[in-house]
Scaffold this motif. Structure first.
Motif, PDB file in Angstrom:
ATOM      1  N   GLU A 383       0.833  -1.200   0.000  1.00  0.00           N
ATOM      2  CA  GLU A 383       0.000   0.000   0.000  1.00  0.00           C
ATOM      3  C   GLU A 383       0.870   1.253   0.000  1.00  0.00           C
ATOM      4  O   GLU A 383       0.630   2.196  -0.780  1.00  0.00           O
ATOM      5  CB  GLU A 383      -0.924  -0.013   1.218  1.00  0.00           C
ATOM      6  CG  GLU A 383      -1.873   1.170   1.286  1.00  0.00           C
ATOM      7  CD  GLU A 383      -2.670   1.190   2.576  1.00  0.00           C
ATOM      8  OE1 GLU A 383      -3.812   1.672   2.553  1.00  0.00           O
ATOM      9  OE2 GLU A 383      -2.142   0.736   3.611  1.00  0.00           O
ATOM     10  N   GLN A 384       1.886   1.274   0.852  1.00  0.00           N
ATOM     11  CA  GLN A 384       2.782   2.423   0.930  1.00  0.00           C
ATOM     12  C   GLN A 384       3.485   2.660  -0.396  1.00  0.00           C
ATOM     13  O   GLN A 384       3.580   3.801  -0.871  1.00  0.00           O
ATOM     14  CB  GLN A 384       3.831   2.193   2.025  1.00  0.00           C
ATOM     15  CG  GLN A 384       3.295   2.267   3.445  1.00  0.00           C
ATOM     16  CD  GLN A 384       3.213   3.690   3.951  1.00  0.00           C
ATOM     17  OE1 GLN A 384       2.129   4.167   4.304  1.00  0.00           O
ATOM     18  NE2 GLN A 384       4.318   4.381   3.983  1.00  0.00           N
ATOM     19  N   ARG A 385       3.985   1.581  -1.004  1.00  0.00           N
ATOM     20  CA  ARG A 385       4.742   1.709  -2.252  1.00  0.00           C
ATOM     21  C   ARG A 385       3.861   2.263  -3.376  1.00  0.00           C
ATOM     22  O   ARG A 385       4.263   3.176  -4.104  1.00  0.00           O
ATOM     23  CB  ARG A 385       5.309   0.353  -2.650  1.00  0.00           C
ATOM     24  CG  ARG A 385       6.031   0.335  -3.994  1.00  0.00           C
ATOM     25  CD  ARG A 385       6.657  -1.013  -4.271  1.00  0.00           C
ATOM     26  NE  ARG A 385       5.715  -2.101  -4.162  1.00  0.00           N
ATOM     27  CZ  ARG A 385       4.837  -2.439  -5.124  1.00  0.00           C
ATOM     28  NH1 ARG A 385       4.799  -1.739  -6.256  1.00  0.00           N
ATOM     29  NH2 ARG A 385       4.012  -3.457  -4.969  1.00  0.00           N
ATOM     30  N   LEU A 386       2.647   1.723  -3.509  1.00  0.00           N
ATOM     31  CA  LEU A 386       1.766   2.168  -4.585  1.00  0.00           C
ATOM     32  C   LEU A 386       1.326   3.619  -4.386  1.00  0.00           C
ATOM     33  O   LEU A 386       1.346   4.418  -5.330  1.00  0.00           O
ATOM     34  CB  LEU A 386       0.538   1.251  -4.658  1.00  0.00           C
ATOM     35  CG  LEU A 386       0.796  -0.196  -5.106  1.00  0.00           C
ATOM     36  CD1 LEU A 386      -0.474  -1.033  -4.965  1.00  0.00           C
ATOM     37  CD2 LEU A 386       1.294  -0.231  -6.543  1.00  0.00           C
ATOM     38  N   CYS A 387       0.948   3.953  -3.162  1.00  0.00           N
ATOM     39  CA  CYS A 387       0.482   5.314  -2.899  1.00  0.00           C
ATOM     40  C   CYS A 387       1.613   6.328  -3.032  1.00  0.00           C
ATOM     41  O   CYS A 387       1.412   7.434  -3.540  1.00  0.00           O
ATOM     42  CB  CYS A 387      -0.142   5.394  -1.508  1.00  0.00           C
ATOM     43  SG  CYS A 387      -1.708   4.501  -1.346  1.00  0.00           S
ATOM     44  N   ARG A 388       2.800   5.951  -2.582  1.00  0.00           N
ATOM     45  CA  ARG A 388       3.930   6.870  -2.701  1.00  0.00           C
ATOM     46  C   ARG A 388       4.259   7.138  -4.171  1.00  0.00           C
ATOM     47  O   ARG A 388       4.589   8.266  -4.551  1.00  0.00           O
ATOM     48  CB  ARG A 388       5.153   6.316  -1.971  1.00  0.00           C
ATOM     49  CG  ARG A 388       6.291   7.334  -1.865  1.00  0.00           C
ATOM     50  CD  ARG A 388       7.380   6.855  -0.933  1.00  0.00           C
ATOM     51  NE  ARG A 388       6.894   6.609   0.415  1.00  0.00           N
ATOM     52  CZ  ARG A 388       6.622   7.574   1.290  1.00  0.00           C
ATOM     53  NH1 ARG A 388       6.820   8.848   0.956  1.00  0.00           N
ATOM     54  NH2 ARG A 388       6.182   7.286   2.495  1.00  0.00           N
TER      55      ARG A 388
END
Length: 509
Positions: A383-388
């Motif tokens: 989630e963090q990787r995609l949103c970032r």
């Protein structure tokens, strides 16, 4: 021509002044050592990018929030503003872009909140409230808004007018107007400017913000440019290009990027004889890779059409086809999940699009939770990787993914909402007045994003209250009148005047 920031001998005492104002929210410094002054009987415009500190400064001067440092002065005297009521007692009232009306109450109840007419026993006189509310509206030339209507049932533009009426009927000596025109059409803006000129002539100090440069130069006596939480100059005259350079710290190229070639390929979305509340027998086609503009005067079915295509409002007749197959879109969830995915960026991002108390990450990943979860547990690293990645691609200015989206500027909130649908990989995008209340530099970024997405083969239906945007961005423009398609205009050589002329014709085709 730049003006001195401090008043010298013989200079009038400012009606409202902020000196050395600073305010931070967490790790984000919204205002940094900013000074600003407005005189009685002038319209003083504040301009700058979203996030430049304009709204924060207005909230401080209007008593909504306290500064971390600095001093507020009213008519030369230092004051401590602990609440908006403190500002009201000093004659200062504010109209915000984020409306402060109570949606479950009537127009009259909102207009007379805190000053309700009462009978002999101290009870509110409902008949007098209706009568007084109607008189307040009529006294300002407003005859089309029912004083007994619930605010939540009004279109956004009418809610904004009620907010304006509530403030100016308080006879303010200082009036802050924070993006009051962002949801108004030209006729309503003309009404507002008439009220501003009347108040200015009566000696009211008016602080005005807008991202529409033509409005700024037509109404402002002085212009203060903000960047990075401070003011970088106050002017009686300044050109738009110079102002944008001061706002951004860089030169922004041509406002509108070149359109990709008009697609001649497959139809992504087809509508046949669609009818329902506000929409009558509408037929259209949206091709893959096309930007299809939707224009016309406000209140002629644009919003209803977009909501029907997104499943937020149900049609009473007609057919919708995605990729050549008939579909029934029963809900927004079904719209996102059906065919190539339909996404809507609505008119009012704060109430119809975003969860303001939740983080940037939570708002972006809302539609992909099933893809990034295992046995009901979200894979937070994914989630963090995609949103970032989306945050960096769209240049969202925030302290981090954990920042509450409600603390972001309007332009950055809009980017978060766009990012949600890019993460969901929706191929058909319904963009409803997506640049409303957005600064010039962010508008340019959104135009470039639309052009890039169309070039990648995504289909975009784009409504704008700004005919100039439609003329420059769309391959074709459909003009709605009375819920019907009044004209179809080719984007090649199209002008804003062509779109307005089509909207003003006597009857739909």
């Amino acid at each position: 021509m730049s003006l001195a920031e401090s008043a010298g001998a013989g200079q009038p005492v400012p009606a409202i002044e902020g000196v050395g104002i600073s305010r931070a929210f967490g790790g984000v410094r919204a205002v940094q050592d900013a000074s600003f002054a407005a005189l009685a009987g002038e319209v003083h415009a504040l301009v700058g990018e979203n996030g430049a500190g304009k709204s924060t400064l207005i909230k401080i001067l209007g008593g909504r929030i306290r500064p971390d440092a600095g001093q507020v002065r009213v008519r030369g005297a230092a004051v401590l503003l602990n609440s908006p009521h403190d500002a009201h007692r000093l004659g200062a009232w504010t109209v915000f872009q984020e409306l402060t009306l109570l949606p479950a109450m009537t127009v009259a109840e909102n207009l007379l909140l805190g000053r309700e007419p009462r009978g002999r026993l101290g009870l509110i006189d409902r008949r007098a409230m209706e009568r007084d509310g109607e008189a307040m509206l009529a006294g300002l030339g407003i005859h089309h808004i029912d004083p007994l209507a619930l605010v939540q049932d009004l279109p956004l533009a009418e809610r904004q007018i009620v907010e304006i009426v509530r403030a100016i009927t308080q006879d303010p000596s200082i009036l802050f107007l924070d993006e009051p025109t962002s949801s108004l059409m030209e006729r309503e803006v003309a009404w507002l400017f008439g009220q501003i000129r009347r108040l200015r002539a009566a000696g009211t100090a008016i602080v005005f913000t807008s991202h529409r440069w033509n409005e700024i130069v037509s109404i402002a006596d002085r212009i203060t440019v903000c960047r990075g939480g401070t003011n970088v100059g106050t002017f009686t005259e300044i050109g738009e290009d110079e102002a944008v350079t001061l706002m951004t710290g860089r030169r922004v190229g041509s406002q509108y990027p070149p359109r990709p070639p008009a697609p001649a390929g497959e139809t992504a979305l087809a509508v046949r004889n669609l009818s329902g509340e506000g929409v009558h027998d509408v037929s259209l086609e949206l091709r893959k890779g096309e930007i299809l503009g939707i224009g016309g005067l406000a209140g002629h079915g644009h919003r209803e059409l977009f909501f029907m295509l997104f499943g937020a409002q149900q049609p009473t007749g007609g057919e919708i086809r995605l990729d050549g197959k008939p579909v029934r879109i029963a809900s927004p969830r079904a719209a996102v999940r059906t065919g190539s995915g339909i996404a809507l960026v609505p008119e009012d991002r704060k109430t119809e699009g975003l969860l303001l108390a939740m983080s940037v990450r939570d708002n972006m990943s809302l539609t992909i939770l099933s893809r990034i979860a295992s046995v009901g547990v979200i894979r937070q690293a994914t989630e963090q990787r995609l949103c970032r990645g989306i945050m960096e691609m769209l240049k969202v200015r925030a302290a981090g993914l954990a920042s509450p989206v409600g603390a972001l500027s309007g332009g950055n909130q809009q980017k978060v909402l766009l990012g949600r649908w890019l993460l969901a990989d929706c191929r058909t995008l319904l963009l409803y007045d997506v640049t409303r209340g957005v600064d010039a530099a962010t508008k340019h970024e959104i135009y470039e994003l639309m052009t890039r997405l169309a070039g990648e083969g995504r289909s975009i239906m784009f409504y704008s209250s700004d005919a100039e945007e439609l003329a420059h961005q769309a391959h074709r423009v459909l003009v709605l009148r009375e819920g019907r398609i009044a004209a179809e205009l080719d984007g090649t050589g199209l002008t804003a005047e062509d779109i307005v002329a089509a909207a003003m014709r006597d009857r739909a085709a």
